[in-house]
Design a protein around this motif. Structure first.
Motif, PDB file in Angstrom:
ATOM      1  N   ARG A   1     -33.256  38.631  12.164  1.00  0.00           N
ATOM      2  CA  ARG A   1     -32.644  39.234  13.358  1.00  0.00           C
ATOM      3  C   ARG A   1     -33.197  38.643  14.646  1.00  0.00           C
ATOM      4  O   ARG A   1     -32.457  38.446  15.618  1.00  0.00           O
ATOM      5  CB  ARG A   1     -32.887  40.762  13.333  1.00  0.00           C
ATOM      6  CG  ARG A   1     -32.319  41.503  14.549  1.00  0.00           C
ATOM      7  CD  ARG A   1     -30.820  41.381  14.577  1.00  0.00           C
ATOM      8  NE  ARG A   1     -30.211  42.074  15.698  1.00  0.00           N
ATOM      9  CZ  ARG A   1     -29.943  41.504  16.881  1.00  0.00           C
ATOM     10  NH1 ARG A   1     -30.234  40.228  17.093  1.00  0.00           N
ATOM     11  NH2 ARG A   1     -29.363  42.203  17.849  1.00  0.00           N
ATOM     12  N   TRP A   2     -34.492  38.339  14.668  1.00  0.00           N
ATOM     13  CA  TRP A   2     -35.125  37.926  15.920  1.00  0.00           C
ATOM     14  C   TRP A   2     -35.566  36.468  15.918  1.00  0.00           C
ATOM     15  O   TRP A   2     -36.414  36.069  16.711  1.00  0.00           O
ATOM     16  CB  TRP A   2     -36.317  38.842  16.217  1.00  0.00           C
ATOM     17  CG  TRP A   2     -35.937  40.285  16.252  1.00  0.00           C
ATOM     18  CD1 TRP A   2     -36.408  41.285  15.468  1.00  0.00           C
ATOM     19  CD2 TRP A   2     -34.977  40.901  17.124  1.00  0.00           C
ATOM     20  NE1 TRP A   2     -35.810  42.477  15.770  1.00  0.00           N
ATOM     21  CE2 TRP A   2     -34.925  42.283  16.790  1.00  0.00           C
ATOM     22  CE3 TRP A   2     -34.149  40.428  18.150  1.00  0.00           C
ATOM     23  CZ2 TRP A   2     -34.088  43.182  17.456  1.00  0.00           C
ATOM     24  CZ3 TRP A   2     -33.316  41.332  18.800  1.00  0.00           C
ATOM     25  CH2 TRP A   2     -33.292  42.684  18.454  1.00  0.00           C
ATOM     26  N   ALA A   3     -34.972  35.646  15.044  1.00  0.00           N
ATOM     27  CA  ALA A   3     -35.384  34.242  14.942  1.00  0.00           C
ATOM     28  C   ALA A   3     -35.185  33.487  16.257  1.00  0.00           C
ATOM     29  O   ALA A   3     -36.061  32.711  16.680  1.00  0.00           O
ATOM     30  CB  ALA A   3     -34.624  33.550  13.816  1.00  0.00           C
ATOM     31  N   GLU A   4     -34.052  33.680  16.922  1.00  0.00           N
ATOM     32  CA  GLU A   4     -33.825  32.992  18.196  1.00  0.00           C
ATOM     33  C   GLU A   4     -34.840  33.449  19.240  1.00  0.00           C
ATOM     34  O   GLU A   4     -35.440  32.632  19.944  1.00  0.00           O
ATOM     35  CB  GLU A   4     -32.402  33.236  18.681  1.00  0.00           C
ATOM     36  CG  GLU A   4     -31.351  32.455  17.917  1.00  0.00           C
ATOM     37  CD  GLU A   4     -29.999  32.508  18.596  1.00  0.00           C
ATOM     38  OE1 GLU A   4     -29.671  31.558  19.327  1.00  0.00           O
ATOM     39  OE2 GLU A   4     -29.267  33.501  18.383  1.00  0.00           O
ATOM     40  N   ARG A   5     -35.064  34.735  19.346  1.00  0.00           N
ATOM     41  CA  ARG A   5     -36.020  35.268  20.318  1.00  0.00           C
ATOM     42  C   ARG A   5     -37.425  34.751  20.050  1.00  0.00           C
ATOM     43  O   ARG A   5     -38.180  34.442  20.993  1.00  0.00           O
ATOM     44  CB  ARG A   5     -36.017  36.799  20.248  1.00  0.00           C
ATOM     45  CG  ARG A   5     -36.919  37.487  21.250  1.00  0.00           C
ATOM     46  CD  ARG A   5     -37.152  38.948  20.872  1.00  0.00           C
ATOM     47  NE  ARG A   5     -37.941  39.067  19.634  1.00  0.00           N
ATOM     48  CZ  ARG A   5     -38.244  40.234  19.072  1.00  0.00           C
ATOM     49  NH1 ARG A   5     -37.783  41.358  19.596  1.00  0.00           N
ATOM     50  NH2 ARG A   5     -38.968  40.273  17.967  1.00  0.00           N
ATOM     51  N   ASP A   6     -37.779  34.634  18.761  1.00  0.00           N
ATOM     52  CA  ASP A   6     -39.142  34.265  18.403  1.00  0.00           C
ATOM     53  C   ASP A   6     -39.368  32.761  18.347  1.00  0.00           C
ATOM     54  O   ASP A   6     -40.486  32.307  18.068  1.00  0.00           O
ATOM     55  CB  ASP A   6     -39.499  34.877  17.041  1.00  0.00           C
ATOM     56  CG  ASP A   6     -39.523  36.400  17.071  1.00  0.00           C
ATOM     57  OD1 ASP A   6     -39.595  36.976  18.174  1.00  0.00           O
ATOM     58  OD2 ASP A   6     -39.459  37.018  15.978  1.00  0.00           O
ATOM     59  N   GLY A   7     -38.309  31.973  18.574  1.00  0.00           N
ATOM     60  CA  GLY A   7     -38.460  30.522  18.583  1.00  0.00           C
ATOM     61  C   GLY A   7     -38.573  29.897  17.205  1.00  0.00           C
ATOM     62  O   GLY A   7     -38.993  28.740  17.076  1.00  0.00           O
ATOM     63  N   THR A   8     -38.179  30.635  16.171  1.00  0.00           N
ATOM     64  CA  THR A   8     -38.284  30.125  14.798  1.00  0.00           C
ATOM     65  C   THR A   8     -36.932  29.719  14.212  1.00  0.00           C
ATOM     66  O   THR A   8     -36.866  29.264  13.067  1.00  0.00           O
ATOM     67  CB  THR A   8     -38.901  31.203  13.886  1.00  0.00           C
ATOM     68  OG1 THR A   8     -38.093  32.396  13.940  1.00  0.00           O
ATOM     69  CG2 THR A   8     -40.320  31.549  14.332  1.00  0.00           C
TER      70      THR A   8
END
Length: 253
Positions: free
Chosen positions: A225-232
């Motif tokens: 869910r948060w891959a884009e936000r987390d830079g991954t």
């Protein structure tokens, strides 16, 4: 939501996550009606004391009949879960994949919309209720081996967001279930798939929160869910692209 006193129609509840949650809602004290195409399983569920209704989400007439049958037996219905889904690997070098792509969109996206459209007037008339849609971690972090499945689930996410905005102030809440890989027919080949019972337990704990979360995110799906936000995001998509080596004529680079 109060999971102990709901009247739930679990569409697509004859297997996998849907069946797991149907049993858990009933164990919590709610009244549950399961909808699906597998008449043998529906008969078994009836013998267990659950409600059961035949429904094919790709057929508008079938959806309308199921709605009428459910509401006749349960005019107090307050929760609709759009669980029906299908998916599979696709080789985009081979145009024969289109038939599967069409089926996936028909079930996962259009089937979701048909069910929501069928029950929204009832919920609006009640002035209260909950619609639970089902997207996927793959809708946020693509798994390139299953392109149309991911696209259909990304579309369900966008539709859920719009539905929530349009129903704001009506008393109807919209919750989006976002599963990671779970040990079911679709996700069971993943060695990292979450056990079905563990997933069901965590989901019910999240659904029981007040207010009901807009997105039902178990711990195992947060990386998606948060891959884009987390830079991954880029690294994870590249990692997940290694599965493409299983397709004909591909080699793993």
């Amino acid at each position: 939501m109060d999971i102990t006193s709901r009247t739930v129609f679990m569409v697509g509840g004859t297997s996998g996550i849907g069946l797991e949650l149907a049993h858990r809602f009933r164990a919590a004290g709610s009244t549950v009606v399961v909808g699906g195409r597998n008449t043998e399983v529906l008969a078994q569920l009836t013998a267990e004391g659950l409600g059961a209704v035949e429904i094919d989400v790709t057929d508008a007439d079938s959806v309308a009949r199921a709605r009428d049958n459910v509401l006749k037996a349960h005019p107090d219905l307050d929760t609709v879960v759009t669980m029906s889904g299908t998916g599979g690997p696709e080789d985009l070098w081979d145009t024969a994949h289109f038939a599967l792509a069409q089926t996936i969109v028909e079930v996962n996206l259009l089937g979701t919309i048909r069910v929501i459209d069928a029950f929204t007037p009832h919920l609006l008339a009640r002035g209260a209720g909950t619609i639970v849609t089902v997207s996927s971690g793959i809708g946020f972090l693509p798994f390139p081996l299953m392109p149309t499945y991911g696209a259909s689930k990304a579309a369900v996410h966008a539709y859920s967001e719009a539905l929530r905005a349009q129903l704001a102030g009506t008393g109807i809440e919209v919750a989006e279930l976002v599963p990671p890989a779970v040990a079911t027919r679709i996700g069971g080949s993943n060695p990292h798939a979450l056990a079905l019972d563990a997933y069901g337990e965590e989901v019910m704990e999240l659904l029981a929160q007040d207010p009901t979360p807009h997105e039902i995110l178990v711990q195992a799906v947060l990386m998606h869910r948060w891959a884009e936000r987390d830079g991954t995001y880029d690294a994870l998509v590249a990692q997940r692209s290694q599965a493409l080596a299983t397709l004909p004529g591909r080699t793993q680079g």
